[in-house]
Design a protein around this motif. Structure first.
Motif, short mmCIF file in Angstrom:
data_model
loop_
_atom_site.label_atom_id
_atom_site.label_comp_id
_atom_site.label_asym_id
_atom_site.label_seq_id
_atom_site.Cartn_x
_atom_site.Cartn_y
_atom_site.Cartn_z
N VAL A 65 0.85 -1.20 0.00
CA VAL A 65 0.00 0.00 0.00
C VAL A 65 0.89 1.25 0.00
O VAL A 65 1.70 1.45 0.89
N THR A 66 0.72 2.07 -1.03
CA THR A 66 1.57 3.25 -1.19
C THR A 66 0.96 4.48 -0.52
O THR A 66 1.67 5.43 -0.22
N TYR A 67 -0.37 4.45 -0.32
CA TYR A 67 -1.06 5.63 0.22
C TYR A 67 -2.32 5.18 0.92
O TYR A 67 -3.02 4.29 0.44
N ILE A 68 -2.60 5.79 2.07
CA ILE A 68 -3.88 5.49 2.75
C ILE A 68 -4.61 6.80 3.03
O ILE A 68 -4.03 7.74 3.58
N ALA A 69 -5.86 6.88 2.60
CA ALA A 69 -6.69 8.06 2.84
C ALA A 69 -7.63 7.76 4.01
O ALA A 69 -7.64 6.64 4.53
N SER A 70 -8.44 8.74 4.39
CA SER A 70 -9.35 8.53 5.51
C SER A 70 -10.31 7.37 5.22
O SER A 70 -10.70 6.65 6.14
N SER A 71 -10.64 7.16 3.95
CA SER A 71 -11.53 6.04 3.59
C SER A 71 -10.88 4.70 3.94
O SER A 71 -11.55 3.78 4.42
N GLY A 72 -9.58 4.59 3.69
CA GLY A 72 -8.85 3.37 4.03
C GLY A 72 -8.76 3.18 5.53
O GLY A 72 -8.91 2.07 6.05
N LEU A 73 -8.55 4.30 6.24
CA LEU A 73 -8.49 4.23 7.70
C LEU A 73 -9.85 3.80 8.28
O LEU A 73 -9.92 3.00 9.20
N GLY A 83 -17.26 9.06 10.90
CA GLY A 83 -17.07 10.20 10.01
C GLY A 83 -16.11 11.23 10.55
O GLY A 83 -15.60 11.13 11.67
N GLY A 84 -15.85 12.24 9.74
CA GLY A 84 -15.08 13.38 10.21
C GLY A 84 -13.57 13.26 10.11
O GLY A 84 -12.85 14.23 10.31
N LEU A 85 -13.10 12.08 9.78
CA LEU A 85 -11.65 11.86 9.74
C LEU A 85 -10.98 12.62 8.60
O LEU A 85 -9.87 13.15 8.75
N GLY A 86 -11.68 12.71 7.46
CA GLY A 86 -11.12 13.41 6.32
C GLY A 86 -10.89 14.89 6.62
O GLY A 86 -9.83 15.44 6.33
N LEU A 87 -11.90 15.49 7.23
CA LEU A 87 -11.81 16.92 7.57
C LEU A 87 -10.72 17.15 8.63
O LEU A 87 -9.96 18.10 8.55
N PHE A 88 -10.67 16.25 9.59
CA PHE A 88 -9.63 16.31 10.62
C PHE A 88 -8.24 16.31 9.97
O PHE A 88 -7.37 17.11 10.31
N LEU A 89 -8.04 15.42 9.01
CA LEU A 89 -6.75 15.33 8.33
C LEU A 89 -6.43 16.61 7.56
O LEU A 89 -5.30 17.10 7.61
N ILE A 90 -7.43 17.14 6.86
CA ILE A 90 -7.20 18.37 6.10
C ILE A 90 -6.65 19.47 7.02
O ILE A 90 -5.64 20.09 6.73
N TYR A 91 -7.31 19.66 8.17
CA TYR A 91 -6.87 20.72 9.09
C TYR A 91 -5.47 20.45 9.65
O TYR A 91 -4.72 21.38 9.94
N ARG A 92 -5.12 19.19 9.81
CA ARG A 92 -3.80 18.87 10.37
C ARG A 92 -2.68 18.97 9.34
O ARG A 92 -1.53 19.16 9.69
N LEU A 93 -3.02 18.80 8.07
CA LEU A 93 -1.96 18.66 7.05
C LEU A 93 -1.54 19.97 6.40
O LEU A 93 -0.45 20.07 5.86
N VAL A 94 -2.41 20.98 6.42
CA VAL A 94 -2.04 22.26 5.81
C VAL A 94 -2.12 23.37 6.85
O VAL A 94 -2.65 23.18 7.94
N ASP A 95 -1.57 24.53 6.51
CA ASP A 95 -1.49 25.62 7.49
C ASP A 95 -2.78 26.42 7.60
O ASP A 95 -3.05 27.03 8.62
N ASP A 96 -3.54 26.46 6.52
CA ASP A 96 -4.77 27.24 6.55
C ASP A 96 -5.82 26.60 5.64
O ASP A 96 -5.48 26.13 4.55
N VAL A 97 -7.05 26.58 6.10
CA VAL A 97 -8.15 26.00 5.33
C VAL A 97 -9.31 26.99 5.31
O VAL A 97 -9.65 27.55 6.35
N GLU A 98 -9.87 27.20 4.14
CA GLU A 98 -10.99 28.14 4.04
C GLU A 98 -12.09 27.50 3.20
O GLU A 98 -11.83 26.99 2.11
N PHE A 99 -13.30 27.51 3.73
CA PHE A 99 -14.45 26.99 2.98
C PHE A 99 -15.31 28.16 2.56
O PHE A 99 -15.56 29.06 3.35
N ALA A 100 -15.76 28.15 1.32
CA ALA A 100 -16.63 29.23 0.85
C ALA A 100 -17.59 28.68 -0.18
O ALA A 100 -17.35 27.63 -0.78
N ARG A 101 -18.68 29.43 -0.36
CA ARG A 101 -19.59 29.10 -1.46
C ARG A 101 -19.03 29.78 -2.69
O ARG A 101 -18.71 30.96 -2.68
#
Lengths: 105, 143
Positions: free
Chosen positions: A47-55, B107-125
Motif C-alpha cells: 500500500v503506497t497511500y492510505i486516505a481517511s476512507s482506508g483508515l 465520520g469526520g476523519l477526512g476533515l480532521f486530516l485536512i486541518y492537520r496537514l495544511v497551514d490554513d483551510v478556508e471553505f466558501a460558497r
C-alpha cells in the motif's frame, strides 16, 4: 508478541487505499467467514497511500473483529502510511507488527 | 502578479483522485515544497476532492471538480471548486482521536486530516453556486 501469531487470514491490498479502493477492501474483509476467523492480518507492504476512507475501513474491520472475539493485525505500513495512522491515533489502538516477515520479503 | 498557475478540471469520479494527486504533487514540487510538504498537500487535496465527489455531488459522476494551484504570499495554494450541493464543515463532527477506536465516530476523519496537514483551510460558497475549498501551505523549509 501474541498478536503476531500466525493469522487465520491475510489480506494484502496494494496501491492506493483511498475512497475508490477502500469499498473493495471492505468487501474482502466482509466475505471472510464469520466467527471462525480469529486473527485477520492486513499486510500493508504494497500500500503506497492510505486516505481517511482506508483508515475507516480498518476501523470498521477492527470493530467487527472485536465483536466476534477476534483480532485485526496490521503489518508493514510504509513510513508515510504509518505517519498518517499515527496522526489519527490509530497507532495507539491497532495491533501493528512491523517486523513480521511476509511472502513478499 | 504573474506567478504560474496550474489548473486541472476532472469529472467527479473517484477514479480521478490519483490523477489529481499527481497534478498537485508536480505543482507543489515546482513551487519548492519539500517532499514531506508535497505529500501533506497531496493528501489534504485528496480528502477535499473526495468530500466534493461523495458529499457535494453525492456520488454523481457527471459533475466537475476544478483544482487550481498557485503561489500567494509565499504560500502554495490549492483551490478546489465543485458545483454540487452546499457543504457545511461545521456540521461535520470532529473526531476525538484520544478516544479508543471502538468509541470513535466513523465520520469526520477526512476533515480532521485536512486541518492537520495544511497551514490554513478556508471553505466558501463559489459564486457559480458550488463549494470552494482553499488550502494553504507555507513555503518554509522548517516547520
Amino acid at each position: 508478541m501474541d498478536d503476531c501469531r500466525e493469522p487465520d487470514h491475510t489480506l494484502a491490498p496494494s496501491g492506493r487505499l483511498d475512497a475508490l479502493t477502500a469499498p473493495e477492501f471492505d468487501r474482502q474483509i466482509c466475505t471472510l467467514p464469520d466467527g471462525a476467523t480469529k486473527v485477520i492480518a492486513v499486510d500493508l507492504t504494497q500500500v503506497t497511500y492510505i486516505a481517511s476512507s482506508g483508515l475507516r475501513a480498518l476501523l470498521v474491520a477492527h470493530r467487527r473483529q472485536q465483536q466476534g472475539g477476534g483480532r485485526l493485525v496490521v503489518r508493514h505500513p510504509n513510513p508515510r502510511v504509518w505517519a498518517v495512522m499515527q496522526l489519527c491515533g490509530f497507532d495507539q489502538i491497532l495491533d501493528v507488527c512491523p517486523d513480521t516477515p511476509t511472502t513478499n520479503d | 502578479m504573474t506567478t504560474a498557475e496550474y489548473e486541472l478540471c476532472v469529472a467527479s469520479q473517484l477514479g480521478k483522485l490519483a490523477e489529481i494527486s499527481d497534478f498537485v504533487g508536480e505543482a507543489a514540487t515546482r513551487a519548492g515544497l519539500d517532499e514531506g510538504q508535497v505529500f501533506e498537500v497531496q493528501m489534504a487535496t485528496d480528502e477535499a476532492c473526495t468530500n466534493s465527489m461523495e458529499h457535494a455531488y453525492e456520488g454523481r459522476e457527471d459533475g466537475e471538480v476544478h483544482v487550481c494551484c498557485f503561489i500567494e504570499n509565499n504560500s502554495f495554494v490549492v483551490r478546489i471548486t465543485d458545483f454540487g450541493k452546499p457543504f457545511e464543515p461545521a456540521e461535520v463532527p470532529q473526531p476525538d482521536i484520544t478516544l479508543p477506536l471502538e468509541e470513535r465516530s466513523i465520520g469526520g476523519l477526512g476533515l480532521f486530516l485536512i486541518y492537520r496537514l495544511v497551514d490554513d483551510v478556508e471553505f466558501a460558497r463559489d459564486v457559480g453556486g458550488g463549494n470552494q475549498v482553499t488550502l494553504r501551505k507555507h513555503r518554509s523549509k522548517e516547520e
